[in-house]
Design a protein around this motif. Structure first.
Motif, PDB file in Angstrom:
ATOM      1  N   THR A  14      22.663 -12.089 -15.297  1.00 48.27           N
ATOM      2  CA  THR A  14      22.763 -13.359 -16.235  1.00 48.27           C
ATOM      3  C   THR A  14      22.328 -14.539 -15.863  1.00 48.27           C
ATOM      4  O   THR A  14      21.575 -15.347 -16.621  1.00 48.27           O
ATOM      5  CB  THR A  14      24.423 -13.620 -16.555  1.00 48.27           C
ATOM      6  N   GLY A  15      22.207 -14.624 -14.348  1.00 43.12           N
ATOM      7  CA  GLY A  15      21.710 -16.047 -14.044  1.00 43.12           C
ATOM      8  C   GLY A  15      20.158 -15.880 -14.133  1.00 43.12           C
ATOM      9  O   GLY A  15      19.625 -16.991 -14.307  1.00 43.12           O
ATOM     10  N   THR A  16      19.472 -14.774 -13.894  1.00 41.99           N
ATOM     11  CA  THR A  16      18.184 -14.475 -14.013  1.00 41.99           C
ATOM     12  C   THR A  16      17.633 -15.031 -15.264  1.00 41.99           C
ATOM     13  O   THR A  16      16.657 -15.499 -15.594  1.00 41.99           O
ATOM     14  CB  THR A  16      17.860 -13.316 -13.514  1.00 41.99           C
ATOM     15  N   VAL A  17      18.381 -14.562 -16.218  1.00 40.25           N
ATOM     16  CA  VAL A  17      18.120 -14.603 -17.681  1.00 40.25           C
ATOM     17  C   VAL A  17      18.110 -16.068 -17.936  1.00 40.25           C
ATOM     18  O   VAL A  17      17.015 -16.597 -18.673  1.00 40.25           O
ATOM     19  CB  VAL A  17      19.125 -14.011 -18.617  1.00 40.25           C
ATOM     20  N   GLY A  18      19.214 -16.831 -17.616  1.00 36.14           N
ATOM     21  CA  GLY A  18      19.274 -18.323 -17.700  1.00 36.14           C
ATOM     22  C   GLY A  18      18.286 -19.013 -16.961  1.00 36.14           C
ATOM     23  O   GLY A  18      17.409 -19.861 -17.542  1.00 36.14           O
ATOM     24  N   LEU A  19      17.823 -18.787 -15.838  1.00 36.03           N
ATOM     25  CA  LEU A  19      16.852 -19.574 -15.142  1.00 36.03           C
ATOM     26  C   LEU A  19      15.668 -19.372 -15.529  1.00 36.03           C
ATOM     27  O   LEU A  19      14.769 -20.178 -15.492  1.00 36.03           O
ATOM     28  CB  LEU A  19      16.824 -18.779 -13.332  1.00 36.03           C
ATOM     29  N   VAL A  20      15.198 -17.922 -16.054  1.00 39.98           N
ATOM     30  CA  VAL A  20      13.847 -17.908 -16.523  1.00 39.98           C
ATOM     31  C   VAL A  20      13.823 -18.520 -18.177  1.00 39.98           C
ATOM     32  O   VAL A  20      12.842 -19.421 -18.488  1.00 39.98           O
ATOM     33  CB  VAL A  20      13.589 -16.322 -16.760  1.00 39.98           C
ATOM     34  N   TRP A  23      13.285 -22.606 -19.162  1.00 36.79           N
ATOM     35  CA  TRP A  23      11.904 -23.104 -19.161  1.00 36.79           C
ATOM     36  C   TRP A  23      11.342 -23.003 -20.750  1.00 36.79           C
ATOM     37  O   TRP A  23      10.469 -23.847 -21.112  1.00 36.79           O
ATOM     38  CB  TRP A  23      10.935 -22.869 -18.299  1.00 36.79           C
ATOM     39  N   GLY A  24      11.834 -22.151 -21.359  1.00 39.17           N
ATOM     40  CA  GLY A  24      11.253 -21.771 -22.783  1.00 39.17           C
ATOM     41  C   GLY A  24      11.496 -23.051 -23.774  1.00 39.17           C
ATOM     42  O   GLY A  24      10.608 -23.633 -24.400  1.00 39.17           O
ATOM     43  N   GLU A 175      21.454 -36.710 -25.818  1.00 33.45           N
ATOM     44  CA  GLU A 175      22.577 -36.153 -25.235  1.00 33.45           C
ATOM     45  C   GLU A 175      22.321 -34.549 -24.877  1.00 33.45           C
ATOM     46  O   GLU A 175      22.776 -33.983 -24.137  1.00 33.45           O
ATOM     47  CB  GLU A 175      23.733 -36.213 -26.201  1.00 33.45           C
ATOM     48  N   HIS A 176      21.810 -33.891 -26.106  1.00 33.57           N
ATOM     49  CA  HIS A 176      21.467 -32.673 -26.017  1.00 33.57           C
ATOM     50  C   HIS A 176      20.457 -32.144 -24.706  1.00 33.57           C
ATOM     51  O   HIS A 176      20.529 -31.327 -23.941  1.00 33.57           O
ATOM     52  CB  HIS A 176      20.829 -32.227 -27.310  1.00 33.57           C
ATOM     53  N   PHE A 177      19.329 -33.112 -24.731  1.00 31.05           N
ATOM     54  CA  PHE A 177      18.467 -33.055 -23.480  1.00 31.05           C
ATOM     55  C   PHE A 177      19.025 -33.088 -22.196  1.00 31.05           C
ATOM     56  O   PHE A 177      18.890 -32.235 -21.413  1.00 31.05           O
ATOM     57  CB  PHE A 177      17.290 -34.136 -23.783  1.00 31.05           C
ATOM     58  N   ARG A 178      19.958 -34.001 -22.213  1.00 31.51           N
ATOM     59  CA  ARG A 178      20.415 -34.477 -20.860  1.00 31.51           C
ATOM     60  C   ARG A 178      21.333 -33.528 -20.222  1.00 31.51           C
ATOM     61  O   ARG A 178      21.428 -32.736 -19.086  1.00 31.51           O
ATOM     62  CB  ARG A 178      21.397 -35.728 -20.974  1.00 31.51           C
ATOM     63  N   ALA A 179      22.153 -32.797 -21.295  1.00 27.43           N
ATOM     64  CA  ALA A 179      23.292 -31.893 -21.028  1.00 27.43           C
ATOM     65  C   ALA A 179      22.600 -30.563 -20.562  1.00 27.43           C
ATOM     66  O   ALA A 179      23.050 -29.954 -19.531  1.00 27.43           O
ATOM     67  CB  ALA A 179      24.217 -31.706 -22.198  1.00 27.43           C
ATOM     68  N   LEU A 180      21.727 -30.035 -21.584  1.00 26.76           N
ATOM     69  CA  LEU A 180      21.169 -28.784 -21.110  1.00 26.76           C
ATOM     70  C   LEU A 180      20.178 -28.878 -20.029  1.00 26.76           C
ATOM     71  O   LEU A 180      19.920 -27.703 -19.231  1.00 26.76           O
ATOM     72  CB  LEU A 180      20.297 -28.204 -22.236  1.00 26.76           C
ATOM     73  N   ILE A 181      19.467 -29.820 -19.675  1.00 24.55           N
ATOM     74  CA  ILE A 181      18.682 -29.989 -18.496  1.00 24.55           C
ATOM     75  C   ILE A 181      19.756 -29.991 -17.133  1.00 24.55           C
ATOM     76  O   ILE A 181      19.417 -29.522 -16.120  1.00 24.55           O
ATOM     77  CB  ILE A 181      17.778 -31.015 -18.304  1.00 24.55           C
TER      78      ILE A 181
END
Length: 244
Positions: A14-20, A23-24, A175-181
């Protein structure tokens, strides 16, 4: 141990899915279908990784520490692989939850004041405060630093949620940018702090490695915040012809 190893495998997947996938949404056009698809993949991947990190942290707090021979101090082991992992997992979930919620509730900011959302923020603050206090106790400044960053991030979110006056119309985008970054920062920091020790244990406390995700993440937050402000600024009108 078998349960722990199974959780580790799922956490890596799951972490690999998220980490890759993280950047999308950054490289695709904001608001487009691909942006949303990559964003959902990253969010769900990090939600799974965060929940599994909490499970591993709880097992580490009550299980044997001989899985990582390079850490012989039991209190330090409990701090890094117990309380800090629990906090980083909670922080990742908190960032995902808020980052999606501000878009979902873009026209109903008061919905973010409900127990549903405030409970998640409170969980992040409580786990962060405990991580920071434990870091002071075992004299581990990195635990204090990551706790401080997360608590400040939650405070910034609360300013947006509870401000008396209505924010600018598109303020939720920032807020959306800051949270998800921030989600990516916490996930990459967790990878550095927990995964790195297994591969290159001699560099696990190298501040330059730990600072990498935060430097890149904060730079992206500043870039997208300034970009959004420029897009929202009124366009200057052209030169008017001199009246005849």
């Amino acid at each position: 141990m078998a349960l722990f190893e199974a959780i580790v495998v799922l956490h890596v997947i799951t972490g690999t899915v998220g980490l890759v996938a993280f950047w999308g949404p950054i490289v695709t056009r904001k608001g487009a279908a691909n942006h949303r698809k990559w964003g959902k993949a990253a969010s769900f991947g990090f939600l799974g990784a965060g929940a599994l990190a909490i499970a591993m942290a709880l097992i580490s707090l009550y299980g044997p520490e001989d899985r990582i021979p390079s850490v012989t101090d039991r209190e330090l082991f409990a701090g890094l692989f117990g309380w800090m992992m629990l906090y980083l997992g909670t922080l990742t979930i908190g960032f995902v939850d808020y980052g999606l919620a501000v878009v979902r509730q873009a026209r109903n900011r008061t919905a973010l004041r409900s127990l549903r959302y405030q409970g998640v923020i409170a969980a992040v603050v409580i786990s962060g405060a405990w991580c920071g206090w434990y870091g002071i106790r075992v004299e581990h400044p990195l635990m204090v630093l990551v706790a401080f960053i997360g608590i400040v991030a939650m405070a910034i979110q609360q300013v947006y949620i509870w401000r008396a006056s209505d924010p600018p119309r598109n303020a939720y985008i920032g807020e959306h940018f800051r949270a998800l970054i921030g989600m990516g920062i916490s996930a990459y920091t967790a990878f550095m702090s927990v995964g790195l020790i297994r591969m290159v244990p001699e560099h696990v406390f190298n501040p330059a490695i730990w600072a990498g995700p935060s430097v890149i993440g904060v730079s992206l937050i500043l870039y997208f915040t300034l970009k959004a402000k420029r897009a929202a600024a009124p366009k200057a009108s052209g030169v008017r012809p001199h009246p005849q």
